[in-house]
Design an enzyme around this catalytic site. Structure first.
Site: not given
Ligand SMILES: N[C@@H](CCC(=O)N[C@@H](CS)C(=O)NCC(=O)O)C(=O)O
Length: 331
Positions: A107, A110, A112-113
């Protein structure tokens, strides 16, 4: 931010905010998904450089044109954004290991991205982007992992931003011992503390929540209708959720917490250009990555005006190499 998502999901489940989405949502689950995932979903119909361009990574120097109906999409690339690969300019380590085919499922907003992107761009690793629709996530249907970022590296799936960065870093530096204790400490601080300060700030007031969702929906991979529904419904929902998040993370004054985090980071630099000294290290890249999407929102502007983080942030922006693979894939 995973906590944010869980909270958001719970709130959605209560139906309090879901009503906002009823115009297009076909089921409660779908409404929940919209709420759960709207937070950091983003993609624009047209990326072109504009006043708020500094919200975006260099990836967005790509010009994207998309048919509004979402059926026909054509991507054209700004050739000027592609930077000639000058071996001499590359960090030494990059000469040892450069993955051939890298695809980031993300995203746009995001944090993390953006950590992963900061890493790839600093090391000048070309990558393609697939912007995931946060509502149906059809772009990552093939994966059991339901979050972003997902990084495909020469056919290998990597997940979890910190693990992705560690893995690639180790391949680039096969002979080096693992990161020093200071770097590890600050990388953990990003995941355990800094990311939790973001949501209460970017959704602090109705106006800021709307600003954030305008960014998210303008740049996210949404259909026309989803965009409208998510913008207003998501802003309303997240405004309330952010209050719960404040409590959960023991934050009383969200701006104060953001300023404190920014100054804590500057104190950690202890007069150095970067935590890594004269060059950024993985902690610099992580802090920069998660702050990058908020930098040109009101919260990020306030942060720069009211703390000492601005100079470091600008140095980091200048360290990013333009994203060299301008291919975008999408629905
Ligand atoms: N610990 C993971 C966390 C990743 C995460 O929580 N990503 C969120 C977006 S910021 C996500 O995909 N959430 C689930 C969703 O959107 O359904 C990382 O560092 O990559």
């Amino acid at each position: 931010m995973a906590t944010t998502m869980r909270n958001l999901g719970r709130l959605a489940a209560t139906g309090r905010a879901a009503a906002s989405f009823s115009a297009t949502a076909t089921s409660t689950a779908r409404r929940q998904l919209i709420l759960q995932t709207a937070l950091y979903g983003s993609r624009s119909n047209t990326f072109s450089y504009a006043p708020q361009s500094r919200w975006f990574s260099s990836h967005d120097r790509v010009t994207v044109e998309r048919n509004c109906g979402g059926c026909n999409m054509s991507y054209s690339t700004a050739a000027s954004a592609a930077r000639d690969l000058d071996e001499k300019e590359l960090p030494q380590s990059n000469k040892n290991y450069v993955p051939n085919d890298v695809v980031l499922y993300q995203y746009q907003a995001c944090p993390f991205c953006n950590k992963v992107k900061a890493f790839l761009e600093y090391y000048d690793i070309p990558y393609k982007i697939v912007e995931v629709n946060p509502i149906n996530k059809k772009e990552i249907k093939w994966s059991d992992y339901r979050k972003v970022p997902i990084l495909m590296v020469d056919g290998e799936q990597m997940v979890n931003s910190s693990d992705i960065i560690d893995k690639i870093y180790k391949r680039m530096h096969p002979d080096s011992v693992s990161e020093d204790a200071e770097t590890q400490k600050w990388c953990r601080w990003v995941d355990d503390h800094l990311v939790h300060v973001l949501s209460p700030n970017i959704y602090r007031s109705p106006a800021e929540a709307l600003e954030s969702f305008d960014y998210i929906t303008t740049n996210g991979n949404f259909s026309f209708t989803e965009r409208l529904v998510v913008k207003y419904g998501g802003a309303a929902a997240m405004y309330f959720v952010s209050k719960k998040l404040k409590k959960r993370h023991n934050i009383t004054d969200e701006r104060g917490a953001l300023y404190e985090a920014a100054d804590t980071w500057v104190n950690a630099l202890n007069g150095r250009q970067y935590l890594g000294g004269s060059e950024p290290n993985l902690a610099d890249l992580s802090v920069f990555g998660v702050l990058r999407p908020i930098r040109y929102l009101k919260s990020g502007k306030d942060m720069v005006e009211n703390t000492r983080i601005g100079e470091w942030f600008t140095r980091m922006e200048n360290q990013m190499k333009p994203h060299r693979d301008t291919t975008l894939q999408g629905p």
